[in-house]
Scaffold this motif. Structure first.
Motif, PDB file in Angstrom:
ATOM      1  N   THR A  69       0.832  -1.198   0.000  1.00  0.00           N
ATOM      2  CA  THR A  69       0.000   0.000   0.000  1.00  0.00           C
ATOM      3  C   THR A  69       0.868   1.249   0.000  1.00  0.00           C
ATOM      4  OG1 THR A  69      -1.849  -1.128   1.048  1.00  0.00           O
ATOM      5  CG2 THR A  69      -1.777   1.270   1.285  1.00  0.00           C
ATOM      6  N   ASN A 115      -3.301  -0.038  -6.447  1.00  0.00           N
ATOM      7  CA  ASN A 115      -2.976  -0.968  -5.369  1.00  0.00           C
ATOM      8  C   ASN A 115      -3.751  -2.271  -5.574  1.00  0.00           C
ATOM      9  OD1 ASN A 115      -2.456  -2.317  -3.010  1.00  0.00           O
ATOM     10  ND2 ASN A 115      -2.982  -0.624  -1.668  1.00  0.00           N
ATOM     11  N   ASP A 126     -11.064   1.465  -7.077  1.00  0.00           N
ATOM     12  CA  ASP A 126     -10.919   2.874  -7.426  1.00  0.00           C
ATOM     13  C   ASP A 126     -12.158   3.378  -8.164  1.00  0.00           C
ATOM     14  OD1 ASP A 126     -10.563   1.476  -9.740  1.00  0.00           O
ATOM     15  OD2 ASP A 126      -8.811   2.597 -10.422  1.00  0.00           O
ATOM     16  N   GLN A 169       1.063   3.987  -3.047  1.00  0.00           N
ATOM     17  CA  GLN A 169       0.814   5.409  -2.813  1.00  0.00           C
ATOM     18  C   GLN A 169       2.001   6.254  -3.260  1.00  0.00           C
ATOM     19  OE1 GLN A 169      -0.135   5.341   1.378  1.00  0.00           O
ATOM     20  NE2 GLN A 169      -2.305   4.980   1.007  1.00  0.00           N
ATOM     21  N   ARG A 170       3.207   5.798  -2.937  1.00  0.00           N
ATOM     22  CA  ARG A 170       4.408   6.548  -3.302  1.00  0.00           C
ATOM     23  C   ARG A 170       4.572   6.652  -4.816  1.00  0.00           C
ATOM     24  NH1 ARG A 170       8.686   3.538  -1.479  1.00  0.00           N
ATOM     25  NH2 ARG A 170       9.615   3.213  -3.501  1.00  0.00           N
ATOM     26  N   LEU A 171       4.250   5.561  -5.525  1.00  0.00           N
ATOM     27  CA  LEU A 171       4.419   5.530  -6.977  1.00  0.00           C
ATOM     28  C   LEU A 171       3.168   5.969  -7.728  1.00  0.00           C
ATOM     29  CD1 LEU A 171       6.403   2.183  -7.270  1.00  0.00           C
ATOM     30  CD2 LEU A 171       7.306   4.523  -7.305  1.00  0.00           C
ATOM     31  N   LYS A 172       2.115   6.301  -6.971  1.00  0.00           N
ATOM     32  CA  LYS A 172       0.822   6.663  -7.570  1.00  0.00           C
ATOM     33  C   LYS A 172       0.343   5.551  -8.505  1.00  0.00           C
ATOM     34  CE  LYS A 172       1.489  11.681  -7.234  1.00  0.00           C
ATOM     35  NZ  LYS A 172       2.131  11.619  -6.006  1.00  0.00           N
ATOM     36  N   ALA A 173       0.477   4.319  -8.021  1.00  0.00           N
ATOM     37  CA  ALA A 173       0.098   3.126  -8.784  1.00  0.00           C
ATOM     38  C   ALA A 173      -1.223   2.570  -8.262  1.00  0.00           C
ATOM     39  CB  ALA A 173       1.190   2.064  -8.657  1.00  0.00           C
TER      40      ALA A 173
END
Length: 168
Positions: free
Chosen positions: A20, A30, A37, A24-28
């Motif tokens: 997770t 999950n 989404d 979030q860091r890679l805007k990928a």
């Protein structure tokens, strides 16, 4: 006064938390957990509202709502020709992790050993330890990750209480 000790103090971060944070860091997207989404379909929202208005707003029985268990039994009968008693042989849980946890807690006692094939779901070993059991890890080797049954046979001892088999 003794300091507070946690049963799983050395467990670390779960793979879900790790994935997770990475997503979030890679805007990928999950894919590690159920994080849709998109909004729930309107028909589902209406069905939930109708069910709530009709009085289906209480806790379900501990083993699950009987009509649902009957439908699960009917599915197994039609799909697999397995006759399963929905009253005594089917339990509905609010997710796989809690179902696995409950099964381990019901069977494993202090000092019992549980064979776990690795790589494995990261909740197996902690659930075994919470029950007072001892995880016995058997590594499945790449590239085929096949079970070496002679290794399993050698790992089975008098205190072996469970073998967790996990397949996709």
């Amino acid at each position: 006064m003794q300091p507070l000790q946690f049963k799983l103090a050395n467990q670390g971060v779960t793979i879900f938390s790790t994935m997770t944070a990475l997503a979030q860091r890679l805007k990928a997207i999950n894919l590690s957990q159920g994080f849709p989404d998109f909004a729930a379909p309107d028909a589902l929202i209406e069905a939930l509202c109708d069910a709530t208005r009709s009085g289906y707003n209480q806790y379900a029985p501990g083993d699950g709502w009987l009509p649902l268990r009957e439908q699960v039994a009917a599915l197994f009968l039609s799909r697999d020709q397995l006759l399963i008693d929905p009253v005594h042989e089917i339990t509905i849980t609010p997710g796989a992790t809690i179902g696995i946890f409950a099964a381990i807690q019901a069977v494993v006692q202090a000092g019992d050993e549980v064979i776990v094939f690795d790589p494995s779901y990261d909740s197996y070993a902690p659930a075994v330890r919470v029950a007072g059991g001892i995880p016995v890890h058997i590594a499945l080797k790449a590239p085929n990750f096949a079970v070496d049954w002679s290794e399993v046979k050698a790992a089975i001892r008098p205190h072996t209480r469970m073998i967790i088999v996990n397949t996709p």
